[in-house]
Enzyme design. Structure first.
Site, PDB file in Angstrom:
ATOM      1  N   ASP A 174       9.204  -2.850   8.060  1.00  0.00           N
ATOM      2  CA  ASP A 174       8.167  -2.077   7.368  1.00  0.00           C
ATOM      3  C   ASP A 174       8.095  -2.715   5.980  1.00  0.00           C
ATOM      4  OD1 ASP A 174       6.361   0.043   6.990  1.00  0.00           O
ATOM      5  OD2 ASP A 174       7.905   1.283   6.065  1.00  0.00           O
ATOM      6  N   CYS A 182       1.728  -0.624   4.754  1.00  0.00           N
ATOM      7  CA  CYS A 182       0.793   0.463   4.438  1.00  0.00           C
ATOM      8  C   CYS A 182      -0.358  -0.127   3.624  1.00  0.00           C
ATOM      9  CB  CYS A 182       1.500   1.603   3.724  1.00  0.00           C
ATOM     10  SG  CYS A 182       2.286   1.118   2.206  1.00  0.00           S
TER      11      CYS A 182
HETATM   12  N1  SAM Z   1      10.592   1.933   5.776  1.00  0.00           N
HETATM   13  C1  SAM Z   1      10.646   2.780   4.619  1.00  0.00           C
HETATM   14  C2  SAM Z   1      10.399   4.208   5.034  1.00  0.00           C
HETATM   15  O1  SAM Z   1       9.784   4.425   6.090  1.00  0.00           O
HETATM   16  O2  SAM Z   1      10.859   5.136   4.333  1.00  0.00           O
HETATM   17  C3  SAM Z   1       9.699   2.308   3.521  1.00  0.00           C
HETATM   18  C4  SAM Z   1       9.936   0.881   3.170  1.00  0.00           C
HETATM   19  S1  SAM Z   1       8.979   0.268   1.851  1.00  0.00           S
HETATM   20  C5  SAM Z   1       7.420   0.089   2.550  1.00  0.00           C
HETATM   21  C6  SAM Z   1       9.552  -1.390   1.756  1.00  0.00           C
HETATM   22  C7  SAM Z   1      11.001  -1.558   1.351  1.00  0.00           C
HETATM   23  O3  SAM Z   1      11.285  -2.969   1.290  1.00  0.00           O
HETATM   24  C8  SAM Z   1      11.345  -0.997  -0.015  1.00  0.00           C
HETATM   25  O4  SAM Z   1      12.412  -0.097   0.085  1.00  0.00           O
HETATM   26  C9  SAM Z   1      11.739  -2.217  -0.834  1.00  0.00           C
HETATM   27  O5  SAM Z   1      12.775  -1.954  -1.738  1.00  0.00           O
HETATM   28  C10 SAM Z   1      12.177  -3.204   0.228  1.00  0.00           C
HETATM   29  N2  SAM Z   1      12.067  -4.622  -0.204  1.00  0.00           N
HETATM   30  C11 SAM Z   1      11.515  -5.110  -1.353  1.00  0.00           C
HETATM   31  N3  SAM Z   1      11.642  -6.444  -1.404  1.00  0.00           N
HETATM   32  C12 SAM Z   1      12.288  -6.821  -0.283  1.00  0.00           C
HETATM   33  C13 SAM Z   1      12.724  -8.073   0.231  1.00  0.00           C
HETATM   34  N4  SAM Z   1      12.499  -9.209  -0.419  1.00  0.00           N
HETATM   35  N5  SAM Z   1      13.373  -8.089   1.403  1.00  0.00           N
HETATM   36  C14 SAM Z   1      13.586  -6.938   2.093  1.00  0.00           C
HETATM   37  N6  SAM Z   1      13.183  -5.730   1.654  1.00  0.00           N
HETATM   38  C15 SAM Z   1      12.545  -5.671   0.496  1.00  0.00           C
END
Ligand code: SAM
Length: 448
Positions: A174, A227
């Site tokens: 996600d 999203c």
């Molecule tokens: N899946 C979660 C939920 O349903 O509650 C929401 C996830 S949010 C859209 C994306 C997540 O990816 C965030 O928590 C963010 O901190 C993390 N993120 C940011 N940069 C990233 C990276 N380079 N690699 C992996 N995850 C990352």
């Protein structure tokens, strides 16, 4: 105000339909929750409607002050955006409940709690968050959900790709994105949006996908979601995975009445057609053209471990409904429990990954005995009769959740399980002249 370049890009992508989307983005967002199987029935003081694509999903006609509801703190439901519950359909159609699943970008945990529920007592979930400040709220939400089938980790996608080769039956990504689908919920998403941010997000998504790709088994399932609406972060990335990393795009069944939009690759949720925010999801199956080569699991050396303590272990097993289902490990003063069928794998993974929580915290050494950890009170497999139960009023429950001292007369001495409407909220210890509040300080309600 919506960014002008965003309006132009949607007009290009959607033609005449763009006006309907742009108008919908100026309306109020919808509130929805997903019910935990901890509870059979939940009542809210407003109208409630079913989310069609998830059996436990409900729309609320008003947004209650969730902080004032003890059942919210007890993990009886998760406030989750309705569109993203569509993940359930992808799981039901392509992922066996006995699978090992990695939710790579998991905080704050909406999708992880959904996956944990889907896997139940059969599968194992690794729920990962790379951003340090966000990993603790993830762990909190997982513990409150209470299945005990989840390991929360804090690792990079590349660490997973390198250390867990071909381990996972399913990857859920996600991805962090430009957040166009959140424009009506989140003013910051609007102000931070730019064509350059879209480009940077798309590049970052590709590197995440590339870095973690080796962790997926050949023939395994990737569920990719964002999203956001734009094609750069959605269809173009999915096409790149299929062509460059090697995967085929899989169709999903859905009811036409749901308002889902099928695109060239994957499925869009547009707020002018569904009751929910913007969301995109695509299922891919990794090509099965290389031999499976899982990491070799060497039994962990026991030398640094304190040997198992049979008397304490026996006592703590009495706190569980199905003690045989859990393996117990001691680390310093703490006893942790996790699904016994994944014991070797979890022991191995804990040498490879930065594990924040593993299954659930069962007990903690206190003096000569073991005291239950808070996480046990959230567990669905808790044997409630193992402790004296104290039913709290709403006022007492909120005071407990604010970690205030409680005065309740005529209780037996020792550990008490505090409940609200029959649901455990946590422990308190009666020491005679007072009831020690053992609610975790970092989870307490700070303001009402
Ligand atoms: N899946 C979660 C939920 O349903 O509650 C929401 C996830 S949010 C859209 C994306 C997540 O990816 C965030 O928590 C963010 O901190 C993390 N993120 C940011 N940069 C990233 C990276 N380079 N690699 C992996 N995850 C990352």
């Amino acid at each position: 105000m919506l960014p002008v370049e965003f309006i132009d890009s949607m007009r290009q992508q959607l033609g005449n339909e763009a006006e309907l989307l742009l108008r919908a983005l100026e309306t109020e967002p919808v509130t929805s929750i997903r019910l935990n199987s901890k509870l059979d029935v939940l009542t809210f003081d407003c109208d409630v409607d079913e989310v069609p694509w998830h059996v436990d999903g409900y729309y609320l006609s008003e947004r209650p002050v969730f902080t004032l509801d003890p059942l919210f703190h007890a993990g009886c439901y998760y406030v989750q955006e309705a569109s993203s519950m569509f993940l359930q359909q992808a799981l039901e159609q392509y992922v066996d409940p006995s699978s090992i699943v990695l939710d790579l970008c998991a905080a704050p945990g909406g999708k992880s709690t959904l996956i944990s529920e889907y896997l139940g007592s059969e599968g194992l979930l690794l729920s990962n968050e790379v951003v340090r400040q966000r990993v603790f709220v993830l762990s909190e939400n997982i513990q409150k959900w209470g299945n005990g089938n989840t390991v929360v980790t804090h690792n990079t996608p590349a660490e997973y790709g390198e250390r867990c080769r071909h381990l996972f039956d399913c990857l859920v990504i996600d991805a962090p994105c430009s957040g166009e689908g959140m424009f009506r919920k989140d003013e910051q998403a609007r102000s931070e949006w730019s064509p350059r941010a879209v480009k940077l997000c798309a590049e970052r998504q590709r590197s995440i996908l590339m870095d973690v790709w080796d962790a997926l088994k050949p023939g395994g399932i990737l569920i990719y979601s964002t999203c956001t609406f734009n094609e750069e972060e959605n269809e173009k990335n999915v096409e790149w995975v299929a062509d460059t990393l090697g995967a085929e795009i899989m169709p999903l069944d859905y009811e036409p009445s749901w308002g889902v939009t099928e695109s060239t690759m994957g499925y869009h949720f547009y707020p002018h057609k569904v009751r929910g925010e913007g969301f995109y999801l695509c299922v891919l199956r990794k090509l099965d053209n290389e031999p499976v080569q899982t990491v070799k699991i060497k039994p962990k050396t026991e030398s640094r471990r304190i040997p198992d303590r049979p008397a304490q272990t026996e006592m703590m097993r009495g706190w569980l409904q199905h003690p045989e289902a859990w393996a117990i490990r001691y680390t310093d003063r703490f006893a942790t429990a996790y699904p016994v069928q994944y014991k070797e794998l979890i022991d191995f993974l804990s040498t490879q990954l930065t594990c924040i929580s593993t299954g659930f915290g069962l007990g903690e050494e206190r003096g000569k005995g073991m005291a239950p950890q808070h996480s046990l009170s959230m567990l669905k497999d808790l044997r409630k009769e193992a402790f004296p139960n104290v039913a709290l009023t709403l006022e007492q429950a909120l005071a407990y959740l604010r970690t205030e001292a409680l005065m309740i007369p005529d209780l037996p001495m020792g550990m008490q399980l505090l409940t609200y409407e029959g649901v455990p909220l946590g422990f308190a210890k009666n020491v005679g002249n007072r009831l020690n509040n053992l609610y975790p300080n970092e989870w307490r309600i700070r303001k009402l």
